[in-house]
Write an enzyme that holds these catalytic residues in place. Structure first.
Site, PDB file in Angstrom:
ATOM      1  CD1 TRP A 128      -2.508   1.806   0.492  1.00  0.00           C
ATOM      2  CD2 TRP A 128      -1.964   1.875   2.666  1.00  0.00           C
ATOM      3  NE1 TRP A 128      -3.170   2.865   1.061  1.00  0.00           N
ATOM      4  CE2 TRP A 128      -2.853   2.936   2.392  1.00  0.00           C
ATOM      5  CE3 TRP A 128      -1.478   1.711   3.965  1.00  0.00           C
ATOM      6  CZ2 TRP A 128      -3.266   3.828   3.365  1.00  0.00           C
ATOM      7  CZ3 TRP A 128      -1.902   2.600   4.936  1.00  0.00           C
ATOM      8  CH2 TRP A 128      -2.782   3.642   4.637  1.00  0.00           C
ATOM      9  CG  ASP A 209      -2.281  -2.865   7.505  1.00  0.00           C
ATOM     10  OD1 ASP A 209      -3.304  -2.709   8.206  1.00  0.00           O
ATOM     11  OD2 ASP A 209      -1.939  -2.060   6.610  1.00  0.00           O
ATOM     12  CE  LYS A 244     -10.011   1.030   3.507  1.00  0.00           C
ATOM     13  NZ  LYS A 244      -9.476   1.808   2.450  1.00  0.00           N
TER      14      LYS A 244
END
Ligand code: LMR
Length: 391
Positions: A128, A209, A244
């Site tokens: 990311w 993560d 999310k």
């Protein structure tokens, strides 16, 4: 003194929001930032969140400080969400509310730096776009390990393991719990086990993560790697995000988790790090999450909303592949139907990405990462024809 500063380019992911907003074409499509959109292209507030917010509005009695460690009920509920309620290490995990997954990553990096100033964090290539700024910003050295074979659109697991063999004891290896961002290519249970074994042998510490729990295969299935590693290894670091899966993006809800050393010691250091950066996390979003996770009916409603979001993204993956193959893509994009989560690479070059934006008003990260959640029944054909046109 500020004369020394020059203007920086926009963030490669967040900068796309402005580019998209400035495009006046009707048929523009936003496949940039990872935000869930429904079949109408909207990012609604989850029903379960709305219900929890109504209750909180009625019952909240104070706006006094929550303290650096945040909401204790939320911390407990998030530990259960990550580990499951019967996990043997549930009571040993120090878990602390943070402002989003970004806050969790940064606090973890600050803690790592404090514990061992020489420890490096190894991140996947690619990873990311904000991982390196967040982690290196704490002063930790970042190294990379190979992860994705861009030619075959799959994990290059042998090269990954060869690189991880070289990671010294005490360094950290950042793994994506599920829905790898940006590739959409996830580790299998056997691969998680192999990395766990290597960590046990060589002494590197997994740093997981988890920003998409529920978007891959389901709430419990997506925590497979976390649960396995926390069961079999002495030290694990976690960064969790509720952006999310609870749709709470702007509320900034997340948590940092640390297994190893006593909970009290770790929490005392996290509290002092937090106090020195932002003093304490915001309250609202974490209260919403804790309300949902601790109420059986609300929790069930939330799980079903997560299932719906996952189902819609999966169906867009399949639809995209069907459509482009029907237009003559000859299997070039088949990997997209096999991957999971919000993102995949199209595998087109930067010039083609630029033409998608300039000629067709379709925006994505310049690596050709698309957010599948930006596609729907109404824009799919426009997207597929544009893609076939630029390739
Ligand atoms: C993304 O990767 O698009 C999201 O995680 C949003 C962000 O902050 O980059």
């Amino acid at each position: 003194m500020f004369n020394n500063l020059s203007t920086l380019p926009p963030d490669p992911i967040l900068g796309l929001i402005a580019q998209f907003n400035n495009d006046l074409r009707d048929r523009k499509i936003d496949l940039g930032v990872g935000v869930y959109r429904d079949s109408k292209g909207e990012t609604p507030i989850l029903e379960s969140v709305k219900l929890a917010e109504k209750r909180i509005l009625e019952s909240e009695r104070s706006k006094a400080y929550v303290g650096p460690l945040g909401n204790a009920e939320f911390n407990r509920a998030m530990a259960v969400l990550a580990l499951g309620k019967h996990h043997p290490q549930l009571e040993s995990l120090a878990l602390v509310q943070t402002p989003g997954g970004c806050g969790a990553l940064r606090v973890a990096a600050e803690l790592i730096k404090r514990a061992d100033a020489n420890a490096c964090i190894w991140v996947s290539d690619p990873t990311w776009g904000n991982h390196v700024p967040l982690l290196a910003g704490a002063g930790v050295t970042i190294k990379t390990y190979p992860y994705y074979d861009f030619k075959n659109h799959s994990i290059c697991f042998d090269s990954m393991m060869d690189a991880l063999q070289q990671v010294p004891a005490g360094d950290l290896v950042l793994l994506h719990g599920c829905c790898h961002n940006p590739t959409g290519a996830d580790l299998s249970p056997a691969q998680w086990q192999a990395i766990t074994n290597l960590s046990a042998e060589n002494g590197f510490v997994p740093f997981i993560d988890s920003a998409y729990q529920g978007f891959g295969n389901g709430i419990a299935a997506d925590a497979y790697g976390i649960r396995l590693m926390c069961e079999q290894l002495p030290e694990v670091v976690l960064a969790l995000s509720c952006s999310k899966n609870f749709g709470l993006y702007r509320e900034r809800v997340g948590a940092v988790g640390v297994l190893g050393k006593g909970k009290a010691t770790v929490s005392s250091h996290i509290a002092s790090i937090v106090r020195g950066i932002y003093s304490m996390p915001p309250s609202h979003g974490a209260t919403v999450v804790s309300e949902i996770l601790t109420d059986e009916a609300l929790r069930r409603a939330w799980v079903s909303e997560v299932d719906q979001m996952r189902g819609r993204i999966d169906s867009m993956r399949k639809k995209l592949v069907e459509e482009v193959n029907a237009l003559g893509a000859a299997g070039r994009f088949d990997h997209i139907a096999q991957q999971q989560g919000m993102f995949s690479f199209l595998g087109i070059n930067k010039g083609q990405v630029a033409r998608m934006a300039e000629d067709h008003g379709i925006y994505m990260v310049d690596t050709s990462r698309i957010s599948l959640a930006g596609l729907n029944e109404s824009n799919m054909q426009t997207f597929c024809s544009a893609l076939m046109n630029v390739i």
